[in-house]
Structure formats: C-alpha cells, structure tokens
Design an enzyme around this catalytic site. Structure first.
Site, short mmCIF file in Angstrom:
data_model
loop_
_atom_site.label_atom_id
_atom_site.label_comp_id
_atom_site.label_asym_id
_atom_site.label_seq_id
_atom_site.Cartn_x
_atom_site.Cartn_y
_atom_site.Cartn_z
N ASN A 3 -9.97 0.02 -0.04
CA ASN A 3 -8.50 0.07 -0.04
C ASN A 3 -7.98 -0.39 -1.41
O ASN A 3 -8.05 -1.58 -1.73
CB ASN A 3 -7.97 -0.84 1.08
CG ASN A 3 -6.46 -0.79 1.20
OD1 ASN A 3 -5.78 -0.25 0.32
ND2 ASN A 3 -5.94 -1.34 2.27
N CYS A 38 0.81 -1.23 0.00
CA CYS A 38 0.00 0.00 0.00
C CYS A 38 0.84 1.28 0.00
O CYS A 38 0.30 2.35 -0.26
CB CYS A 38 -0.93 0.02 1.19
SG CYS A 38 -2.13 -1.32 1.14
N HIS A 59 -3.35 7.43 2.92
CA HIS A 59 -3.71 6.13 2.34
C HIS A 59 -5.14 5.81 2.79
O HIS A 59 -5.48 5.95 3.96
CB HIS A 59 -2.74 5.06 2.82
CG HIS A 59 -3.14 3.67 2.44
ND1 HIS A 59 -3.63 3.37 1.19
CD2 HIS A 59 -3.13 2.50 3.13
CE1 HIS A 59 -3.90 2.07 1.14
NE2 HIS A 59 -3.62 1.52 2.31
#
Ligand code: ACO
Length: 326
Positions: A283, A116, A253
C-alpha cells in the site's frame, strides 16, 4: 454555444525506490510469514526509500516520466497538484519543491492530503481546473514515503505499507477524457485509521519517531472500505448512465487484494480486467492508483479509447472515484 472541455490523460509515469523488502525479509524482524501476508493482503514485497530519499524525489522521477510520455515540457504546465500524506516538509508544499526541480516556475502548485485517496482527490481538482478553463495542461502526482511512519515492530501495520509515486499529465481535450469524479469524506471515524501526532497537536518526545506512527483498526477499516467503494462505484455508474459491464478496466487503490476482489465482484468484473500491482509494492497510499495506471498503460493492457474506473479509500475516512475515457 461553448464547447465542452475534458481533461484527458496525455501521459503517465511512476517511480519505485530501489530497495525491495520481501515478506521473508520482514519475517526475520517480526512474527509474521509470507503465507500470512500473501493470503490476507496479496502483498509479496514493498519498496523502501533510501535514507535521504524523500516523497519529493519519488514524485519528481514519476513526473519526469509522465511528462516524457505526454511529450510535454515542464514549462508548459499551468497547474501542479500533488496528493501526499507524507510531505517532505511542513512547508513549502512538496508540489512547490517538485515544481522548482522540474523548472516549471509560475504555475500554481499545491499538495492535497486525503491519505490513500490523495491521488483521486488531486485528479478531481485538476479536472475541475481544466473543465473550467483555468488550466490547459496539468501535472497530477500521488507520492508517498509511508515507511517513514511505519513501526517495524508492529506486525499489524508494518507488513502493509511501501513507498512509491505515480503521475499523470492532463491536457484539455474537446473530444473526451475524465467523464466524472466523485469525492467523499467522513471525519467521524478518525481513530480507526490515524497518525496521532502533528505540528499543532504536538509530538511525543519520549516515544520512538516522536510518536509518528500509523494506528489502524484493520478489520473495521476493511469493512468501511468495501462498503464505501461499493457505494461510490454505484454512484459513478448511475451518474454516467452506464451498466457495470461497460467498464473496460478497474484501476483500484492497491491496499489489499481482498478489498480489490470485493469491488470487482460488485462490478461483476473478471480479475483479468482489474489492474493489480499490490503484490509488487504494497500500500503506497496516494502513489498506488497512478502506479497501477502507469503499469497498465506501459504493459499495453490499457488502450486508448477504453473506459477506466479509478477508485480509492483511505484515512479520514476519504474515498472517491474517477471514470475516464483513456
Ligand atoms: N502476521 C501474522 N499474523 C498477524 C499479522 C501478521 N503480519 N498481523 C496480524 N496478525 C494476527 C492477528 O494478531 C490476529 O491474531 P489472533 O486471531 O490470534 O488475534 C490474526 O492475525 C487476525 O488478525 P486480523 O486483524 O483479524 O486480520 P485481518 O484478516 O483483518 O487482516 C488486515 C488484517 C490485512 C490489516 C486487513 O484487516 C486489512 O487489510 N484492512 C484494511 C487496511 C486498508 O485497506 N487500509 C487502507 C487505507 S490505509 C491509509 O489510508 C494510509
């Protein structure tokens, strides 16, 4: 005296696949509910790539939009860095596939796998190329098709992830741009967030999807993420001699609204100055920070001259930040 050179964002772009899967849709497949998912994560829906639609396709569309916004031709690029943990192929890199499709032959193009944190890592690398004079115009992309790794029967992970891509075009600028970047990793926590198969380790012939799946100890990841992000935010402010109130926008994020809120609290930042898009796409790993940035730019929230703090945390563990004057 040589003049300092900054990497400045000249344009942003993003792309989400057409198909939307809502929390209610998922509740028909696994034992979950819109209430549970929204309360624990802030996610309302995610986008899922069509059959045959790849990370490279998503990346290409985001890149075209970023190039258009920057007023830059693909032939002007002298670097392409693409963050992904779901590449189209083992090789060539997805960056090379995108380069060819854009018609940007000749410049270096490579992928970065930091889960990520992939976009923040990729941005950091491109910033260093531009600061050193090795590149003048760079394309940085974060793109993922994470749903290809999702086990739709596992409610603990299936509700979290989605597909998407974002991109920025960076140009050398003598006035301002990226002020500092900070990258970290801790490989000792592998089992808390990982995909246990691969080319070298081998695949599991008797398991669905050859054993390719996201394994996550959600609670532990949550705690590590909050702690690591707190620390990298402090590091970034201290490095630049800034007070936490100096930041105009936090662009985090987009994994979990509760993690985002914890970082905002640390910065004493009202949620009105935090860019939140996790509700719309879940996500998307490397895609998430540039997706949020592009949404904030195109909606007119983020204005030229403002101070932006980008941060991410992901598998590895990896984490990092970038402070920039937009
Ligand atoms: N629907 C309903 N109930 C569920 C679901 C679901 N989808 N998933 C889990 N539950 C249940 C659990 O079984 C558990 O039940 P029990 O109490 O009867 O045992 C209960 O809900 C609580 O589960 P927890 O795991 O403790 O829930 P938590 O509040 O920790 O939320 C979550 C889980 C959302 C995964 C959270 O821990 C999280 O967001 N972690 C961080 C994930 C992340 O940020 N990853 C980033 C990197 S990803 C990357 O790098 C690719």
């Amino acid at each position: 005296m040589t003049q300092q050179v900054f990497a400045r964002i000249a344009g942003t772009g993003s792309y989400l696949p057409e198909k939307v899967v809502t929390n209610d849709d998922l509740a028909k497949v696994v034992d979950t509910s819109d209430e549970w998912i929204a309360a624990r994560t802030g996610i309302r829906q995610r986008h899922v790539a069509a059959d045959g639609e790849t990370t490279g396709d998503l990346a290409y569309h985001a890149a075209v939009r970023a190039l258009e916004a920057a007023g830059v031709q693909a032939s002007e690029l002298d670097l392409i860095v693409l963050g992904t943990t779901t590449p189209d192929l083992v090789f060539p890199s997805t960056a090379c596939l995108v380069q060819h499709r854009l018609g940007a032959a000749g410049c270096p193009a490579f992928d970065v796998n930091a889960a990520c944190s992939g976009f923040v890592y990729a941005l950091t690398i491109a910033d260093k190329f531009i600061r050193s004079g090795a590149a003048k115009t760079a394309l940085v992309i974060g793109s993922e098709t994470l749903t290809r790794m999702v086990d739709w029967n596992d409610r603990t992970t299936a509700v979290l992830f989605g597909d998407g891509a974002g991109a920025v075009v960076l140009k050398a600028d003598t006035e301002t741009g990226i002020l500092s970047t900070h990258m970290h990793a801790d490989g000792s926590k592998k089992e808390l967030l990982w995909n246990p198969v691969g080319v070298s380790v081998g695949f599991k012939e008797n398991e669905p999807n050859a054993g390719v799946r996201i394994n996550m100890s959600g609670n532990d990841v949550f705690k590590h993420a909050v702690k690591a992000l707190d620390s990298v935010v402090e590091e970034t402010l201290e490095h630049n001699g800034l007070d936490r109130h100096d930041i105009d926008w936090l662009i985090p994020h987009q994994a979990n609204l509760r993690i985002i809120e914890a970082t905002a609290k640390r910065l004493d930042m009202p949620m009105e100055r935090v860019v939140v898009t996790v509700d719309k796409h879940g996500n998307t790993s490397s895609g998430s920070v540039p997706l949020a940035l592009d949404a904030a730019v195109r909606s007119g929230k983020v204005q030229r001259g403002q101070l932006l703090l980008l941060e991410a945390f992901g598998g590895g563990f990896t984490w990092g930040s970038a402070l920039l004057r937009y």
